[in-house]
Design a protein around this motif. Structure first.
Motif, short mmCIF file in Angstrom:
data_model
loop_
_atom_site.label_atom_id
_atom_site.label_comp_id
_atom_site.label_asym_id
_atom_site.label_seq_id
_atom_site.Cartn_x
_atom_site.Cartn_y
_atom_site.Cartn_z
N UNK A 64 0.85 -1.20 0.00
CA UNK A 64 0.00 0.00 0.00
C UNK A 64 0.88 1.25 0.00
N UNK A 65 0.55 2.20 -0.87
CA UNK A 65 1.29 3.45 -0.99
C UNK A 65 0.36 4.61 -0.68
N UNK A 66 0.79 5.48 0.24
CA UNK A 66 0.07 6.73 0.49
C UNK A 66 0.72 7.81 -0.37
N UNK A 67 -0.04 8.31 -1.33
CA UNK A 67 0.46 9.32 -2.26
C UNK A 67 -0.12 10.68 -1.91
N UNK A 68 0.75 11.63 -1.63
CA UNK A 68 0.35 13.01 -1.36
C UNK A 68 0.66 13.84 -2.58
N UNK A 69 -0.37 14.37 -3.22
CA UNK A 69 -0.20 15.11 -4.47
C UNK A 69 0.16 16.55 -4.17
N UNK A 70 1.22 17.04 -4.81
CA UNK A 70 1.68 18.39 -4.59
C UNK A 70 1.21 19.36 -5.66
N UNK A 71 2.06 20.33 -5.97
CA UNK A 71 1.67 21.42 -6.87
C UNK A 71 2.33 21.33 -8.24
N UNK A 72 2.92 20.18 -8.57
CA UNK A 72 3.50 20.04 -9.90
C UNK A 72 2.41 20.13 -10.98
N UNK A 73 2.75 20.59 -12.19
CA UNK A 73 1.78 20.57 -13.29
C UNK A 73 1.29 19.14 -13.54
N UNK A 74 0.00 19.01 -13.80
CA UNK A 74 -0.64 17.71 -13.90
C UNK A 74 0.06 16.78 -14.89
N UNK A 75 0.24 17.21 -16.12
CA UNK A 75 0.75 16.30 -17.14
C UNK A 75 2.19 15.89 -16.87
N UNK A 76 3.01 16.81 -16.35
CA UNK A 76 4.38 16.44 -16.01
C UNK A 76 4.39 15.41 -14.88
N UNK A 77 3.54 15.62 -13.89
CA UNK A 77 3.49 14.68 -12.77
C UNK A 77 2.98 13.32 -13.23
N UNK A 78 1.94 13.32 -14.06
CA UNK A 78 1.39 12.06 -14.53
C UNK A 78 2.41 11.29 -15.37
N UNK A 79 3.14 11.97 -16.22
CA UNK A 79 4.17 11.29 -17.03
C UNK A 79 5.19 10.59 -16.15
N UNK A 80 5.59 11.29 -15.07
CA UNK A 80 6.59 10.70 -14.18
C UNK A 80 6.01 9.52 -13.41
N UNK A 81 4.77 9.63 -12.94
CA UNK A 81 4.14 8.53 -12.20
C UNK A 81 3.93 7.33 -13.13
N UNK A 82 3.47 7.59 -14.33
CA UNK A 82 3.20 6.51 -15.29
C UNK A 82 4.48 5.76 -15.62
N UNK A 83 5.56 6.51 -15.83
CA UNK A 83 6.83 5.86 -16.16
C UNK A 83 7.32 5.01 -14.97
N UNK A 84 7.16 5.52 -13.76
CA UNK A 84 7.61 4.76 -12.58
C UNK A 84 6.75 3.50 -12.38
N UNK A 85 5.48 3.58 -12.68
CA UNK A 85 4.62 2.40 -12.57
C UNK A 85 4.96 1.36 -13.63
N UNK A 86 5.39 1.84 -14.78
CA UNK A 86 5.69 0.92 -15.88
C UNK A 86 7.00 0.21 -15.69
#
Length: 366
Positions: free
Chosen positions: A344-366
């Motif tokens: 289980x991961x507790x993710x706290x979302x910050x103030x990064x731009x949405x698409x940049x943050x999503x790209x980084x999360x998606x790559x890490x999940x992959x």
């Protein structure tokens, strides 16, 4: 409809309404332990442990945000300690969530137990199902940290009051812009301003708010006599940060809403918790008592190793044990002994731009 959030515009000009020509817009930072006090004391500042001008400005701002008189403390646990120790005595019994913040339970089961205060535990999702007779104080945390389960504040606070007890709500995960426990009937609100209100991971602070004069006086006396007081510089820093809280909280919640939808569809995520998702078991209650759905997301990955790799390999995630900062952060809460799966991961979302943050999360999940 949930209670209306406070006015962020009024907050920004609250201190300015009392300024004279030539005064600085920013509140003064008063670094003093002693104050000029000829004659008998009569309500003015006299000693730094009892109050300072810098506290006054901060407490005024927080009182505006919470819609109730407010006291500041050197941490969230300082505020929680004041709420508990200022009203409890030997022989009292209290009720805590079994799945809430672990430090609150440790405080109750250690120091409070040694003073003769008994503690019962109940899961957040079933918190309203039992009776509240015999409890001097009932401590509520919704959404729970870290599992993000919800319970009905208005229902529970009403039942606790009818049973003769005091209800305390920890509102750390939601802030005043996401949830209004006092408007829903709670007796005391506590929060860790170390999280989103401070927002920059550079200070420890907390506050306690109540509309009950007796409870406020008891907490103030506890603070003065125990010495659990904040420093003036930390108080000044928090006031500075409060002026951008609404902007940051809006960005964080909006981004978390978009990310939760994408994460829910990702094949690497086996389960997700976010109150804003229609599929979340707490969604119906969230729409009734929360004006925003928050910036915290709970997600289950396949294994502990994949969870660790996701957290450590993502360049836009800080592996840290707090939350609510402008930098997105995440951690495996099982490493602290929380009753959650190892992956289980507790993710706290910050103030990064949405698409940049999503790209980084998606790559890490992959």
């Amino acid at each position: 409809m949930p209670p209306k959030p406070p006015s962020a515009a009024d907050l920004l000009h609250l201190h300015g309404q009392s300024l004279s020509k030539g005064d600085p817009i920013s509140p003064d930072l008063t670094m003093a332990s002693m104050f000029h006090l000829p004659g008998l004391p009569g309500g003015e500042h006299f000693y730094g442990r009892a109050g300072t001008p810098t506290w006054d400005v901060l407490e005024s701002a927080l009182s505006h945000l919470e819609g109730a008189p407010t006291l500041v403390f050197p941490s969230g646990m300082g505020a929680i300690s004041a709420a508990l120790f200022s009203v409890l005595k030997s022989g009292d019994r209290i009720l805590l969530p079994s799945d809430g913040y672990y430090a609150t339970r440790r405080l109750a089961e250690g120091p409070l137990a040694s003073l003769g205060v008994a503690t019962d535990l109940r899961p957040t999702t079933g918190f309203a199902e039992g009776r509240f007779d015999g409890y001097r104080l009932v401590f509520i945390e919704t959404p729970s940290n870290p599992g993000l389960d919800l319970c009905d504040i208005a229902e529970i606070a009403g039942q606790v009051r009818a049973a003769g007890g005091i209800s305390v709500v920890d509102n750390t995960t939601m802030t005043c812009f996401g949830q209004r426990p006092l408007d829903l009937g709670a007796d005391i609100l506590v929060a860790a301003d170390t999280k989103a209100p401070g927002g920059h991971s550079d200070l420890l602070m907390g506050h306690l708010s109540t509309r009950d004069d007796a409870l406020l006086d008891a907490a103030r006396t506890w603070r003065t006599l125990s010495g659990g007081i904040p420093g003036p510089f930390e108080a000044w820093l928090l006031h500075r940060s409060l002026e951008t809280l609404e902007v940051r909280f809006d960005r964080m919640c909006t981004t978390a809403g978009h990310l939760s939808e994408r994460l829910a569809e990702h094949p690497a995520v086996s389960q997700i918790r976010y109150p804003g998702l229609p599929s979340d078991p707490g969604h119906a209650l969230a729409t009734r008592q929360m004006s925003r759905f928050g910036f915290m997301i709970g997600l289950w990955l396949e294994t502990e190793e994949k969870a660790e790799a996701f957290i450590n390999d993502c360049p836009l995630l800080r592996p840290a044990t707090s939350f609510g900062g402008v930098h997105s952060s995440a951690e495996r809460r099982a490493r602290w002994g929380d009753d959650v799966p190892a992956a289980f991961v507790r993710l706290s979302v910050g103030c990064e731009p949405l698409e940049e943050l999503w790209s980084a999360l998606e790559a890490a999940l992959g």
